[in-house]
Design a protein around this motif. Structure first.
Motif, short mmCIF file in Angstrom:
data_model
loop_
_atom_site.label_atom_id
_atom_site.label_comp_id
_atom_site.label_asym_id
_atom_site.label_seq_id
_atom_site.Cartn_x
_atom_site.Cartn_y
_atom_site.Cartn_z
N LEU A 15 0.83 -1.21 0.00
CA LEU A 15 0.00 0.00 0.00
C LEU A 15 0.86 1.25 0.00
O LEU A 15 0.52 2.25 -0.64
CB LEU A 15 -0.93 0.00 1.22
N PHE A 16 1.98 1.21 0.70
CA PHE A 16 2.88 2.36 0.72
C PHE A 16 3.70 2.45 -0.56
O PHE A 16 3.97 3.55 -1.06
CB PHE A 16 3.81 2.28 1.94
N ARG A 17 4.09 1.32 -1.12
CA ARG A 17 4.83 1.35 -2.38
C ARG A 17 3.97 1.93 -3.50
O ARG A 17 4.47 2.62 -4.39
CB ARG A 17 5.33 -0.05 -2.73
N GLY A 20 4.27 5.51 -3.97
CA GLY A 20 5.52 6.03 -4.51
C GLY A 20 6.73 5.84 -3.64
O GLY A 20 7.82 6.31 -3.99
N PHE A 21 6.58 5.15 -2.51
CA PHE A 21 7.73 4.90 -1.63
C PHE A 21 8.37 3.57 -2.04
O PHE A 21 7.84 2.51 -1.77
CB PHE A 21 7.28 4.85 -0.17
N SER A 22 9.52 3.66 -2.70
CA SER A 22 10.16 2.43 -3.18
C SER A 22 11.12 1.85 -2.16
O SER A 22 11.18 0.63 -1.98
CB SER A 22 10.89 2.71 -4.50
N ALA A 23 11.89 2.72 -1.48
CA ALA A 23 12.84 2.25 -0.46
C ALA A 23 12.15 2.29 0.90
O ALA A 23 12.35 3.19 1.72
CB ALA A 23 14.09 3.11 -0.46
N LEU A 24 11.31 1.30 1.11
CA LEU A 24 10.46 1.21 2.31
C LEU A 24 11.21 0.45 3.39
O LEU A 24 11.57 -0.70 3.21
CB LEU A 24 9.17 0.47 1.95
N THR A 113 19.73 5.11 1.81
CA THR A 113 18.79 6.01 2.49
C THR A 113 17.36 5.66 2.10
O THR A 113 17.00 5.70 0.92
CB THR A 113 19.07 7.47 2.11
N PRO A 114 16.53 5.30 3.07
CA PRO A 114 15.13 4.98 2.76
C PRO A 114 14.32 6.24 2.47
O PRO A 114 14.71 7.35 2.86
CB PRO A 114 14.64 4.30 4.04
N ASP A 115 13.20 6.08 1.77
CA ASP A 115 12.33 7.23 1.56
C ASP A 115 11.09 7.17 2.45
O ASP A 115 10.32 8.13 2.50
CB ASP A 115 11.94 7.39 0.08
N LEU A 116 10.92 6.07 3.18
CA LEU A 116 9.87 5.98 4.18
C LEU A 116 10.30 5.00 5.26
O LEU A 116 10.82 3.93 4.96
CB LEU A 116 8.55 5.50 3.56
N LEU A 117 10.05 5.38 6.51
CA LEU A 117 10.33 4.51 7.65
C LEU A 117 9.02 4.05 8.28
O LEU A 117 8.16 4.89 8.60
CB LEU A 117 11.16 5.25 8.70
N LEU A 118 8.87 2.76 8.44
CA LEU A 118 7.76 2.20 9.21
C LEU A 118 8.35 1.74 10.53
O LEU A 118 9.14 0.80 10.58
CB LEU A 118 7.12 1.01 8.47
N VAL A 119 7.98 2.41 11.61
CA VAL A 119 8.57 2.17 12.92
C VAL A 119 7.55 1.49 13.82
O VAL A 119 6.42 1.98 13.97
CB VAL A 119 9.05 3.48 13.57
N ASP A 120 7.94 0.38 14.41
CA ASP A 120 7.04 -0.31 15.34
C ASP A 120 6.79 0.57 16.56
O ASP A 120 7.71 1.13 17.15
CB ASP A 120 7.66 -1.64 15.77
N GLY A 121 5.52 0.67 16.96
CA GLY A 121 5.18 1.42 18.16
C GLY A 121 4.50 2.74 17.85
O GLY A 121 4.12 3.02 16.70
#
Length: 210
Positions: A15-17, A20-24, A113-121
């Protein structure tokens, strides 16, 4: 093919890709609660073209299966990093800030370098210039976060098994530094060792319960 739970986790990331976020990049930690040892964080950018079966919250996977997935993740991920904050940094900063420090170190280790960070919490570690989404229960929702949880858990468990050899008698290989009854009793009888978190031990050393 990734099936079952893994399929659901990959769909979440997709869903995030699609936005447009490729480096997830998924980020998770292991070791916030123990009385001894470092906190460990991992950052993972999975390759959607190399899906993995069996990804899930690391706590729901057997140690043997975690080791297998660790090897697969490190072999197939586009990038990964593991970062640490030791017991002295935990005592100086507090466990939350030390966890954020470990997360920053993990991302720095990736070399990408990522273009989006999914952080637990539900707490934002404060990455400058990188969009961040906090996901409560992220290791049960996102393939990237689940992969990070596995890398962090396995890395820290391996470290604590080595510390069991360096500081015998505390049972680190068994409980990985968590505050089990046997571990608390060993601290009372032997006193703390160099990897114990002094800021976590007050009630134990004063004869109370933590």
């Amino acid at each position: 093919m990734h099936k079952g739970k893994s399929s659901e986790l990959y769909l979440f990331d997709q869903l995030f890709r699609q936005k447009g976020f490729s480096a997830l990049c998924g980020i998770d930690e292991a070791g916030r609660g123990p009385l001894a040892g470092p906190v460990c964080a991992a950052a993972v950018i999975l390759d959607p073209a190399e899906p993995l079966e069996g990804l899930d919250d690391s706590k729901k996977i057997s140690p043997r299966r975690r080791e297998i997935l660790f090897s697969q993740i490190t072999a197939k991920a586009l990038a990964f990093g593991v970062g640490w904050a030791d017991e002295k940094e935990i005592d100086q900063l507090n466990i939350l800030q030390a966890t954020f420090l470990a997360m920053h170190r993990a991302v720095e280790q990736m070399g990408l370098t990522p273009d989006l960070l999914l952080v637990d919490g539900n707490r934002d570690p404060g990455f400058s210039g990188i969009e961040t989404v906090c996901v409560v229960g992220g290791d049960r929702q996102s393939a990237s976060v689940a992969a990070a949880s596995i890398l962090a858990k396995v890395s820290r468990d391996r470290y604590m098994e080595k510390m069991d050899e360096a500081y015998p008698g505390y049972g680190f290989a068994k409980h990985k530094g968590y505050g089990t009854k046997d571990h608390r009793q060993a601290i009372v009888e032997k006193g703390p060792c160099p990897i114990h978190r002094e800021s976590f031990l007050g009630k134990i050393l004063s004869g109370g319960k933590k």
